[in-house]
Design a protein around this motif. Structure first.
Motif, PDB file in Angstrom:
ATOM      1  N   TYR A 158       9.576  71.680 -36.719  1.00  0.00           N
ATOM      2  CA  TYR A 158       9.273  70.936 -35.493  1.00  0.00           C
ATOM      3  C   TYR A 158      10.568  70.555 -34.777  1.00  0.00           C
ATOM      4  O   TYR A 158      10.668  70.636 -33.554  1.00  0.00           O
ATOM      5  N   LEU A 159      11.549  70.148 -35.585  1.00  0.00           N
ATOM      6  CA  LEU A 159      12.848  69.775 -35.027  1.00  0.00           C
ATOM      7  C   LEU A 159      13.522  70.982 -34.386  1.00  0.00           C
ATOM      8  O   LEU A 159      14.160  70.877 -33.336  1.00  0.00           O
ATOM      9  N   GLY A 160      13.344  72.140 -35.020  1.00  0.00           N
ATOM     10  CA  GLY A 160      13.962  73.345 -34.488  1.00  0.00           C
ATOM     11  C   GLY A 160      13.433  73.740 -33.127  1.00  0.00           C
ATOM     12  O   GLY A 160      14.171  74.247 -32.278  1.00  0.00           O
ATOM     13  N   LEU A 161      12.142  73.486 -32.897  1.00  0.00           N
ATOM     14  CA  LEU A 161      11.515  73.936 -31.655  1.00  0.00           C
ATOM     15  C   LEU A 161      11.852  73.046 -30.465  1.00  0.00           C
ATOM     16  O   LEU A 161      11.657  73.450 -29.318  1.00  0.00           O
ATOM     17  N   THR A 162      12.358  71.846 -30.723  1.00  0.00           N
ATOM     18  CA  THR A 162      12.611  70.898 -29.631  1.00  0.00           C
ATOM     19  C   THR A 162      14.009  71.024 -29.034  1.00  0.00           C
ATOM     20  O   THR A 162      14.290  70.413 -28.009  1.00  0.00           O
ATOM     21  N   GLY A 163      14.885  71.758 -29.686  1.00  0.00           N
ATOM     22  CA  GLY A 163      16.270  71.823 -29.242  1.00  0.00           C
ATOM     23  C   GLY A 163      17.160  70.821 -29.934  1.00  0.00           C
ATOM     24  O   GLY A 163      18.389  70.882 -29.804  1.00  0.00           O
ATOM     25  N   ALA A 164      16.570  69.890 -30.688  1.00  0.00           N
ATOM     26  CA  ALA A 164      17.373  68.857 -31.347  1.00  0.00           C
ATOM     27  C   ALA A 164      18.156  69.416 -32.530  1.00  0.00           C
ATOM     28  O   ALA A 164      19.333  69.100 -32.720  1.00  0.00           O
ATOM     29  N   LEU A 165      17.511  70.249 -33.332  1.00  0.00           N
ATOM     30  CA  LEU A 165      18.173  70.752 -34.536  1.00  0.00           C
ATOM     31  C   LEU A 165      19.389  71.604 -34.194  1.00  0.00           C
ATOM     32  O   LEU A 165      20.397  71.576 -34.907  1.00  0.00           O
ATOM     33  N   VAL A 207      30.267  73.506 -36.432  1.00  0.00           N
ATOM     34  CA  VAL A 207      30.361  74.791 -35.746  1.00  0.00           C
ATOM     35  C   VAL A 207      30.271  75.950 -36.738  1.00  0.00           C
ATOM     36  O   VAL A 207      29.617  76.958 -36.484  1.00  0.00           O
ATOM     37  N   GLU A 208      30.916  75.799 -37.887  1.00  0.00           N
ATOM     38  CA  GLU A 208      31.042  76.909 -38.830  1.00  0.00           C
ATOM     39  C   GLU A 208      29.764  77.194 -39.610  1.00  0.00           C
ATOM     40  O   GLU A 208      29.577  78.290 -40.131  1.00  0.00           O
ATOM     41  N   ASN A 209      28.876  76.220 -39.712  1.00  0.00           N
ATOM     42  CA  ASN A 209      27.695  76.343 -40.569  1.00  0.00           C
ATOM     43  C   ASN A 209      26.401  76.303 -39.764  1.00  0.00           C
ATOM     44  O   ASN A 209      26.398  75.881 -38.601  1.00  0.00           O
ATOM     45  N   PRO A 210      25.290  76.711 -40.373  1.00  0.00           N
ATOM     46  CA  PRO A 210      23.995  76.602 -39.697  1.00  0.00           C
ATOM     47  C   PRO A 210      23.670  75.141 -39.397  1.00  0.00           C
ATOM     48  O   PRO A 210      24.246  74.229 -40.004  1.00  0.00           O
ATOM     49  N   PRO A 211      22.755  74.882 -38.467  1.00  0.00           N
ATOM     50  CA  PRO A 211      22.360  73.497 -38.183  1.00  0.00           C
ATOM     51  C   PRO A 211      21.936  72.771 -39.458  1.00  0.00           C
ATOM     52  O   PRO A 211      21.334  73.362 -40.356  1.00  0.00           O
ATOM     53  N   SER A 212      22.242  71.481 -39.525  1.00  0.00           N
ATOM     54  CA  SER A 212      21.950  70.680 -40.719  1.00  0.00           C
ATOM     55  C   SER A 212      20.727  69.796 -40.492  1.00  0.00           C
ATOM     56  O   SER A 212      20.731  68.962 -39.576  1.00  0.00           O
ATOM     57  N   PRO A 213      19.675  69.933 -41.297  1.00  0.00           N
ATOM     58  CA  PRO A 213      18.500  69.067 -41.126  1.00  0.00           C
ATOM     59  C   PRO A 213      18.819  67.627 -41.517  1.00  0.00           C
ATOM     60  O   PRO A 213      19.391  67.392 -42.588  1.00  0.00           O
ATOM     61  N   PRO A 214      18.499  66.655 -40.684  1.00  0.00           N
ATOM     62  CA  PRO A 214      18.789  65.245 -40.967  1.00  0.00           C
ATOM     63  C   PRO A 214      17.718  64.620 -41.867  1.00  0.00           C
ATOM     64  O   PRO A 214      16.982  63.735 -41.463  1.00  0.00           O
ATOM     65  N   LEU A 215      17.660  65.107 -43.126  1.00  0.00           N
ATOM     66  CA  LEU A 215      16.546  64.770 -44.020  1.00  0.00           C
ATOM     67  C   LEU A 215      15.253  65.084 -43.266  1.00  0.00           C
ATOM     68  O   LEU A 215      15.191  66.048 -42.522  1.00  0.00           O
ATOM     69  N   ASN A 216      14.209  64.282 -43.446  1.00  0.00           N
ATOM     70  CA  ASN A 216      13.013  64.472 -42.612  1.00  0.00           C
ATOM     71  C   ASN A 216      12.779  63.217 -41.760  1.00  0.00           C
ATOM     72  O   ASN A 216      11.654  62.860 -41.427  1.00  0.00           O
ATOM     73  N   LEU A 217      13.894  62.577 -41.403  1.00  0.00           N
ATOM     74  CA  LEU A 217      13.806  61.306 -40.684  1.00  0.00           C
ATOM     75  C   LEU A 217      13.454  61.465 -39.210  1.00  0.00           C
ATOM     76  O   LEU A 217      12.798  60.597 -38.632  1.00  0.00           O
ATOM     77  N   VAL A 218      13.890  62.559 -38.596  1.00  0.00           N
ATOM     78  CA  VAL A 218      13.784  62.645 -37.135  1.00  0.00           C
ATOM     79  C   VAL A 218      12.397  63.095 -36.677  1.00  0.00           C
ATOM     80  O   VAL A 218      11.775  62.445 -35.840  1.00  0.00           O
ATOM     81  N   ALA A 219      11.899  64.204 -37.196  1.00  0.00           N
ATOM     82  CA  ALA A 219      10.591  64.701 -36.738  1.00  0.00           C
ATOM     83  C   ALA A 219       9.451  63.983 -37.440  1.00  0.00           C
ATOM     84  O   ALA A 219       8.587  63.384 -36.801  1.00  0.00           O
TER      85      ALA A 219
END
Length: 351
Positions: free
Chosen positions: A114-121, A127-139
């Protein structure tokens, strides 16, 4: 309705504030004191595939006036517990990742999707690594739980005028998008880059990121305002002239390296003492166990132990109303007999 993630947290937060929250469970289970989201709730075991179970659930929901469910769209209807099966006064809180309609409404997913689809993730991480999920706190909990509670309480307020309930469609993709108002503002003004860690609030600014200390721990640094930034420069023995062009991104990469070097000269404890009580907006990055022992967290009793389980105290706090005491979760289904008796006492002649 029993579930995982944002729904149980919503029920817990309401129970913490004194609501009588009853979980409709489909199986019985022993008490688990570590299941923090179940604290303060009652539990009834019902076989929703049976006519008796469905009718009991209908009566229970109608008497409560509010129901929270996190199934895929259509599941409650197939159980005979959809909005049309209940009293018109019932507020029907539906919490999902994708929402009640749209191309993905019947698809599985989790917080990271869900976070990925919103543009937030895409804006989180280095820069060097894939996006980092902020636990499951945001979505789950920000875009889900909190917007569900906002919707339910708004519907309760509206019901006082209309006398009717309604469906609250709390979609995590909607909630996360709504929380991104400031980021959308930056973007609209041409002040946001889609390159991770290059913006004001995503770790790009040298004055809004975390730095490693001499003992391989971290300090969080965030003096956005110039007067607070000046204090950072002073306390960390950094060049005072950096305050002249604080917000010029052309200088950020070079200064971040300089600031990183500065923070490696002392331990986390030493930096914490240096910045304690100042407005430099610098604080240690603590583990959950360390957080409980921090003087501020301890003074407010933000984190407490109940029967050996570390957990948060009820929030928010009020000037007059007192939150309920934290009660260890009871066994799943433990209140079935008592709740059935209550329903019998409140039965109407035609029920």
């Amino acid at each position: 309705m029993a579930g995982i993630g944002p729904g149980p947290l919503a029920g817990q937060l309401l129970a913490d504030l004194g609501a009588d929250v009853i979980v409709i469970d489909r199986a019985e289970a022993p008490a688990d004191k570590t299941d923090v989201n179940r604290r303060g709730k009652r539990s009834v075991f019902l076989d929703l595939k049976s006519e008796e179970g469905r009718s009991t659930a209908q009566a229970l929901i109608n008497r409560a006036g509010i129901v929270i469910e996190g199934f895929r769209p259509g599941v409650m209807e197939r159980l005979g517990l959809g909005p049309d099966d209940l009293d018109e006064t019932v507020i029907f809180g539906r919490i999902t990742g994708w929402g009640q309609d749209g191309p993905l409404s019947q698809s599985a997913g989790h917080d990271i999707n869900y976070l990925g689809l919103t543009g937030a993730l895409a804006a989180m991480g280095t820069v060097e690594n894939p996006p980092s999920p902020p636990l499951n706190l945001v979505a789950d909990y920000g875009g889900g739980t909190m917007f569900l509670l906002l919707g339910i309480l708004a519907a309760v307020f509206e019901r006082q005028t209309s006398g009717k309930g309604q469906v609250v469609d709390a979609a995590m993709v909607d909630g996360v998008s709504a929380m991104m108002g400031l980021i959308h503002t930056f973007n609209a003004r041409g002040k946001w880059s889609e390159n991770r860690a290059s913006n004001l609030l995503d770790g790009g600014a040298p004055f809004y990121r975390c730095y490693r200390t001499k003992d391989n721990l971290f300090m969080s640094v965030g003096p956005l305002e110039p007067q607070f930034f000046a204090l950072l420069l002073e306390k960390a023995s950094l060049p005072a002239e950096h305050g002249m062009d604080q917000n010029d991104p052309a200088n950020w990469e070079e200064r971040a390296e300089l600031y990183a070097q500065a923070f490696t000269r002392r331990t986390q404890a030493e930096w914490s003492e240096i910045f304690s009580g100042t407005d430099a907006c610098v604080a240690p990055v603590l583990s959950m166990i360390e957080a409980a022992a921090h003087p501020h967290i301890a003074a407010r009793k933000t984190l407490v132990e109940v029967n050996g389980v570390l957990q948060a105290s009820p929030a928010p706090r009020f000037s007059r109303s007192i939150s309920t005491e934290i009660n260890t979760p009871r066994a799943v289904g433990a209140d079935t007999a008592d709740i059935r008796k209550e329903l019998m006492r409140h039965r109407k002649p035609n029920d």
